[in-house]
Motif scaffolding. Structure first.
Motif, PDB file in Angstrom:
ATOM      1  N   ASN A   1       0.798  -1.215   0.000  1.00 29.46           N
ATOM      2  CA  ASN A   1       0.000   0.000   0.000  1.00 29.46           C
ATOM      3  C   ASN A   1       0.836   1.273   0.000  1.00 29.46           C
ATOM      4  N   GLU A   2       2.114   1.198  -0.441  1.00 30.35           N
ATOM      5  CA  GLU A   2       2.972   2.365  -0.384  1.00 30.35           C
ATOM      6  C   GLU A   2       3.158   3.034  -1.729  1.00 30.35           C
ATOM      7  N   TYR A   3       3.725   4.207  -1.635  1.00 28.86           N
ATOM      8  CA  TYR A   3       4.195   4.926  -2.790  1.00 28.86           C
ATOM      9  C   TYR A   3       5.613   4.465  -3.097  1.00 28.86           C
ATOM     10  N   VAL A   4       6.167   4.928  -4.216  1.00 26.15           N
ATOM     11  CA  VAL A   4       7.558   4.655  -4.564  1.00 26.15           C
ATOM     12  C   VAL A   4       8.283   5.978  -4.719  1.00 26.15           C
ATOM     13  N   LEU A   5       9.492   6.068  -4.211  1.00 33.63           N
ATOM     14  CA  LEU A   5      10.342   7.236  -4.410  1.00 33.63           C
ATOM     15  C   LEU A   5      11.452   6.836  -5.365  1.00 33.63           C
ATOM     16  N   SER A   6      11.550   7.516  -6.474  1.00 32.34           N
ATOM     17  CA  SER A   6      12.524   7.137  -7.486  1.00 32.34           C
ATOM     18  C   SER A   6      13.604   8.185  -7.623  1.00 32.34           C
ATOM     19  N   GLU A   7      14.870   7.737  -7.710  1.00 31.58           N
ATOM     20  CA  GLU A   7      15.968   8.663  -7.913  1.00 31.58           C
ATOM     21  C   GLU A   7      16.111   9.038  -9.384  1.00 31.58           C
TER      22      GLU A   7
ATOM     23  N   GLU B   1      -6.719  -0.973  -6.721  1.00 29.24           N
ATOM     24  CA  GLU B   1      -7.348  -0.689  -8.006  1.00 29.24           C
ATOM     25  C   GLU B   1      -7.475   0.823  -8.185  1.00 29.24           C
ATOM     26  N   PRO B   2      -7.219   1.364  -9.354  1.00 28.81           N
ATOM     27  CA  PRO B   2      -6.641   0.691 -10.517  1.00 28.81           C
ATOM     28  C   PRO B   2      -5.118   0.601 -10.458  1.00 28.81           C
ATOM     29  N   TYR B   3      -4.509   1.270  -9.458  1.00 26.94           N
ATOM     30  CA  TYR B   3      -3.052   1.235  -9.322  1.00 26.94           C
ATOM     31  C   TYR B   3      -2.676   0.399  -8.107  1.00 26.94           C
ATOM     32  N   SER B   4      -1.615  -0.413  -8.246  1.00 28.29           N
ATOM     33  CA  SER B   4      -1.175  -1.274  -7.151  1.00 28.29           C
ATOM     34  C   SER B   4       0.335  -1.222  -7.074  1.00 28.29           C
ATOM     35  N   ASP B   5       0.898  -2.092  -6.214  1.00 24.86           N
ATOM     36  CA  ASP B   5       2.351  -2.083  -6.046  1.00 24.86           C
ATOM     37  C   ASP B   5       3.079  -2.465  -7.330  1.00 24.86           C
ATOM     38  N   SER B   6       2.372  -3.109  -8.255  1.00 26.52           N
ATOM     39  CA  SER B   6       3.000  -3.459  -9.527  1.00 26.52           C
ATOM     40  C   SER B   6       2.666  -2.442 -10.618  1.00 26.52           C
ATOM     41  N   LYS B   7       1.809  -1.484 -10.275  1.00 25.77           N
ATOM     42  CA  LYS B   7       1.409  -0.477 -11.253  1.00 25.77           C
ATOM     43  C   LYS B   7       1.116   0.823 -10.518  1.00 25.77           C
ATOM     44  N   TYR B   8       2.129   1.667 -10.433  1.00 25.67           N
ATOM     45  CA  TYR B   8       1.990   2.949  -9.747  1.00 25.67           C
ATOM     46  C   TYR B   8       1.646   4.058 -10.737  1.00 25.67           C
ATOM     47  N   TYR B   9       1.073   5.138 -10.211  1.00 22.48           N
ATOM     48  CA  TYR B   9       0.893   6.327 -11.044  1.00 22.48           C
ATOM     49  C   TYR B   9       2.104   7.233 -10.835  1.00 22.48           C
ATOM     50  N   HIS B  10       2.739   7.621 -11.916  1.00 20.79           N
ATOM     51  CA  HIS B  10       3.926   8.469 -11.858  1.00 20.79           C
ATOM     52  C   HIS B  10       3.524   9.890 -12.243  1.00 20.79           C
ATOM     53  N   TRP B  11       3.498  10.760 -11.286  1.00 24.15           N
ATOM     54  CA  TRP B  11       2.987  12.092 -11.597  1.00 24.15           C
ATOM     55  C   TRP B  11       4.061  12.972 -12.196  1.00 24.15           C
ATOM     56  N   LYS B  12       3.610  14.071 -12.828  1.00 24.32           N
ATOM     57  CA  LYS B  12       4.494  14.941 -13.587  1.00 24.32           C
ATOM     58  C   LYS B  12       4.832  16.231 -12.852  1.00 24.32           C
TER      59      LYS B  12
ATOM     60  N   ASN C   1      11.300  12.307  -6.451  1.00 17.50           N
ATOM     61  CA  ASN C   1      10.193  12.143  -7.384  1.00 17.50           C
ATOM     62  C   ASN C   1       9.204  11.127  -6.822  1.00 17.50           C
ATOM     63  N   ILE C   2       7.917  11.346  -7.115  1.00 15.64           N
ATOM     64  CA  ILE C   2       6.868  10.596  -6.429  1.00 15.64           C
ATOM     65  C   ILE C   2       6.062   9.736  -7.397  1.00 15.64           C
ATOM     66  N   SER C   3       5.810   8.500  -6.988  1.00 14.48           N
ATOM     67  CA  SER C   3       4.819   7.642  -7.637  1.00 14.48           C
ATOM     68  C   SER C   3       3.869   7.159  -6.544  1.00 14.48           C
ATOM     69  N   ALA C   4       2.619   6.865  -6.911  1.00 11.63           N
ATOM     70  CA  ALA C   4       1.643   6.621  -5.851  1.00 11.63           C
ATOM     71  C   ALA C   4       0.520   5.711  -6.298  1.00 11.63           C
ATOM     72  N   VAL C   5      -0.258   5.252  -5.299  1.00  6.60           N
ATOM     73  CA  VAL C   5      -1.500   4.527  -5.509  1.00  6.60           C
ATOM     74  C   VAL C   5      -2.583   5.214  -4.687  1.00  6.60           C
ATOM     75  N   GLY C   6      -3.796   4.670  -4.728  1.00  4.68           N
ATOM     76  CA  GLY C   6      -4.868   5.121  -3.852  1.00  4.68           C
ATOM     77  C   GLY C   6      -5.256   6.571  -4.039  1.00  4.68           C
ATOM     78  N   CYS C   7      -5.584   7.233  -2.927  1.00  5.84           N
ATOM     79  CA  CYS C   7      -6.090   8.604  -2.967  1.00  5.84           C
ATOM     80  C   CYS C   7      -5.076   9.564  -3.567  1.00  5.84           C
ATOM     81  N   VAL C   8      -3.781   9.298  -3.335  1.00  4.98           N
ATOM     82  CA  VAL C   8      -2.737  10.174  -3.864  1.00  4.98           C
ATOM     83  C   VAL C   8      -2.702  10.077  -5.386  1.00  4.98           C
ATOM     84  N   ALA C   9      -2.785   8.852  -5.905  1.00  5.90           N
ATOM     85  CA  ALA C   9      -2.766   8.658  -7.351  1.00  5.90           C
ATOM     86  C   ALA C   9      -3.937   9.371  -8.018  1.00  5.90           C
ATOM     87  N   PHE C  10      -5.107   9.330  -7.385  1.00 10.43           N
ATOM     88  CA  PHE C  10      -6.272  10.002  -7.963  1.00 10.43           C
ATOM     89  C   PHE C  10      -6.045  11.505  -8.035  1.00 10.43           C
ATOM     90  N   ALA C  11      -5.579  12.104  -6.940  1.00  8.86           N
ATOM     91  CA  ALA C  11      -5.333  13.548  -6.927  1.00  8.86           C
ATOM     92  C   ALA C  11      -4.266  13.926  -7.944  1.00  8.86           C
TER      93      ALA C  11
END
Length: 695
Positions: A32-38, A80-91, A99-109
């Motif tokens: 249920n986490e976000y990903v932080l990418s370098e 759903e629709p984003y999970s640990d294998s499919k994050y939303y990567h915001w711009k 840099n932030i990638s997320a699921v859940g309420c964060v991904a929607f916003a």
């Protein structure tokens, strides 16, 4: 190895589940986490040069509302629709260098934000570093004690309207929801972080056409109305507004969704019945010439807050019914009557304070205000007539101060107020009607005056009463008529005879006091606060309620989580997973299904017919048309078995317990092992039960 950042940003990018928080500091992301990418994300180096206006940002976001993925009520969770294998990567670029990638309420916003702003960079501010006036359309807020993320669709002087995914409470848990209102006070109190993608110092361009009229006309009686491009509807002239029997009769019905602010100018003497029924109104200004708010005047509108001026004498039946965004109501000294169902199902309303001028509160006036935590009547000399079921279903109601002079405790007045620990019934009340406190699963203490002569059937059914403080003698107590199961229910409590209540302060709010302050901070001002401690402070303003009840309320605040084995067992049967269900297209009416902790009485009814089955989940199921326990026609619905209790070798059934009814068992009528389908015309408490079919 994933990069770590400071805790504020970490908390911001988590999704809403407690599991996320527990795993927040793991090196590798959990489910249920976000990903932080370098790594630099695509598009971040080529910034968009065009800055959208708030109007353009709104149009870009609202355009998503009609797409299947983002429609109202669509499932949107950490899986759903984003999970640990499919994050939303915001711009929006890095926050605190990451840099932030997320699921859940964060991904929607983030999705809506990117639709509005492309690759414009974001800036983040913590609480205390921004003003309410800084918030613009498209900005992102981290709310609800830093566990939920929303995006702003509209702003007004009284609050904001937001869109959100993975909703954490209410009727939209785990779904997409558009249009919830949050008051200005809530925004500034509950927002831990604020993200904007407008450049620093940005000033929205003035819309020269904002005050341009887009519709206008005359009303019966000589009044006029005008609606501007900015969404302000002004009613002017002298006299009363006419009444409307339906939304279709409103002269502005073709533009009702565009109305954002209503101004009732000086000279207008009433707000007509049905005038703004189902309109998009967010705020309203009511002049001091208005003496009456008609029935259903704002029924189902989007209004966030309202101040009822002292000139208004009556608030009509269903005037603000089902205004689910309504979170702040100020009822000024001078208002005398609140009609039936006036604030029914205003689920965002968290407190209400009524002035000493109130003489009548109609039946079901605050029925199913599920977020309400405190209710206070200012002390006064006037006798107050109380209807039935006033606070029924206000589960979170913890603190109540009743009027000093009342005629009775109405039927079902506090039924299913599960968090209510204690109540003082004022001297003069002659009866406690049937089911008045039924299923108040936290009620341990009640003060009963010797003016009471009858206590109705099921008045204290399923209440864990420990202490009854009675102001009369033992002989007077014995002379009270206790109907049905009431004698048995009260016999389990310790009766304290000849109790003397603490008298109220005569200087606080008496309606005959010439020195009272109608517009001050005492009666009539309701903040809509969520802090239980603030509710306790509200009680100190009106010290008529004894320390016995105060201590009970404090205990309820401190122990609201399940503690006893029975509470833990019942709580465990309410799932956190969003309820997924479908309704038959042939149904005669619609229903709602919600996860719910059931009270001891219903739970025992479930257990009485379990046999070798186990309770897996408990729900409330009810028709949207009304709160009713039986309908003439059966309807069909299908529930997806929650993943936490689903196994291929299990058999599933449903149990229903209606009010005062016997448990009814329903077999699964479909062949899909992952769902259960039943036909029913019974509503109230339900349990999904299961047993193993193979060893």
């Amino acid at each position: 190895m994933k990069k770590r950042i400071f805790s504020a940003v970490l908390a911001l990018c988590l999704c809403i589940s407690s599991q996320s928080v527990a795993h927040a500091f793991q090196e590798e992301p959990s489910q249920n986490e976000y990903v932080l990418s370098e790594d630099t994300q695509d598009g971040l180096t080529a910034r968009d040069s065009a800055i959208p206006t708030p109007a353009e940002a709104y149009q870009a976001m609202i355009a998503l509302k009609d797409q299947d993925m983002y429609k109202e009520g669509t499932i949107w969770t950490n899986d759903e629709p984003y999970s640990d294998s499919k994050y939303y990567h915001w711009k929006g670029g890095p926050l605190a260098g990451a840099n932030i990638s997320a699921v859940g309420c964060v991904a929607f916003a983030f999705t809506l934000s990117d639709a509005a702003f492309g690759s414009l960079p974001a800036r983040m501010y913590a609480a205390g570093e921004f003003l309410f006036e800084d918030i613009k359309v498209g900005d992102i807020l981290r709310v609800n004690n830093d566990i939920h993320t929303v995006i702003v669709l509209e702003t007004s002087d009284v609050g904001v309207v937001i869109a959100e995914g993975n909703v954490s409470a209410g009727d939209h848990i785990g779904k997409v929801h558009w249009g919830r209102g949050i008051s200005k006070e809530e925004v500034m109190r509950d927002t831990s972080h604020y993200i904007t993608r407008y450049p620093e110092g940005y000033v929205p361009p003035d819309d020269a056409e904002a005050d341009e009229s887009i519709a206008a006309g005359s009303l019966e009686g000589g009044l006029k109305w005008n609606l501007t491009k900015a969404g302000t509807l002004t009613v002017s002239g002298k006299g009363a507004m006419p009444d409307f029997n339906s939304a279709a009769e409103q002269p502005w019905s073709g533009n009702s969704s565009q109305i954002r602010k209503v101004v009732i100018e000086d000279g207008v003497t009433s707000v007509g019945s049905g005038a703004f029924w189902n309109c998009g109104v967010i705020s309203v200004e009511i002049s001091n010439s208005v003496t009456n708010i008609g029935s259903s005047a704002f029924y189902g509108s989007q209004i966030i807050s309202v101040t009822i001026p002292s000139s208004v004498k009556s608030i009509g039946d269903s005037a603000f019914r089902e205004c689910r965004n309504l979170s702040s109501v100020t009822v000024s000294e001078g208002v005398e009557m609140i009609g039936q169902n006036a604030f029914r199902a205003c689920t965002g309303l968290t407190s209400i304070a009524l002035p000493a001028s109130i003489g009548e509160v109609g039946s079901a006036s605050f029925f199913q205000c599920t977020g309400m935590k405190s209710a206070t009547f200012a002390p006064g000399s006037k006798q107050v007539k109380l209807g039935d079921n006033i606070f029924t279903g206000c589960y979170w109601l913890m603190s109540v101060t009743l009027p000093l002079n009342i005629d009775r405790i109405g039927e079902g007045m506090f039924q299913n107020c599960g968090m209510l620990a204690g109540v003082e019934i004022p001297q003069g009340a002659e009866s406690i009607e049937g089911s008045a406190f039924a299923s108040c699963s936290g009620l341990t203490t009640v003060i009963i005056p010797d003016s009471v002569t009858i206590i109705g059937i099921a008045a204290f059914s399923a209440c864990p009463l420990k202490d009854i403080y009675f102001t009369g003698t033992e002989a007077q107590w014995d002379s009270i008529s206790k109907i049905g199961d009431t004698a048995s229910a009260v016999s389990k409590a310790t009766i304290h005879y000849n109790y003397t209540p603490v008298p109220p302060n005569p200087d606080d709010g008496d309606d005959n006091d010439p020195g009272s302050n109608p517009g001050g901070d005492k009666p009539g001002n309701s903040s809509g606060g969520n802090n239980p401690d603030s509710n306790l402070n509200d009680r100190e303003v009106y010290p008529g309620t004894s320390s016995i009840i105060n201590s009970g309320v404090k205990a309820a605040v401190e122990t609201w989580k399940p503690t006893t084995p029975d509470e833990i067992k019942r709580y465990a049967c309410m799932g956190n997973e969003a309820v997924r269900y479908t309704l038959s297209k042939d149904n005669a009416y619609q229903i709602a299904i919600e996860n719910e902790v059931q009270g001891p009485m219903c739970f025992k009814s479930f257990e009485a017919v379990l046999g070798d089955y186990t309770i897996g989940r408990t729900y409330n199921i009810y028709p949207l048309s009304d709160t009713i326990y039986n309908m003439e026609k059966e309807i069909q619905f299908t529930i997806k078995i929650p993943s936490a209790i689903y196994k291929e070798d299990r058999d599933y059934k449903m149990i229903c317990v209606t009010k005062d009814g016997q448990p009814i068992i329903y077999n699964d009528s479909d062949s899909d092992p992952e769902t259960i389908t039943i036909n029913t015309n019974n509503f109230y408490a339900y349990a999904l039960i299961y047993k193993q079919t193979t060893q």
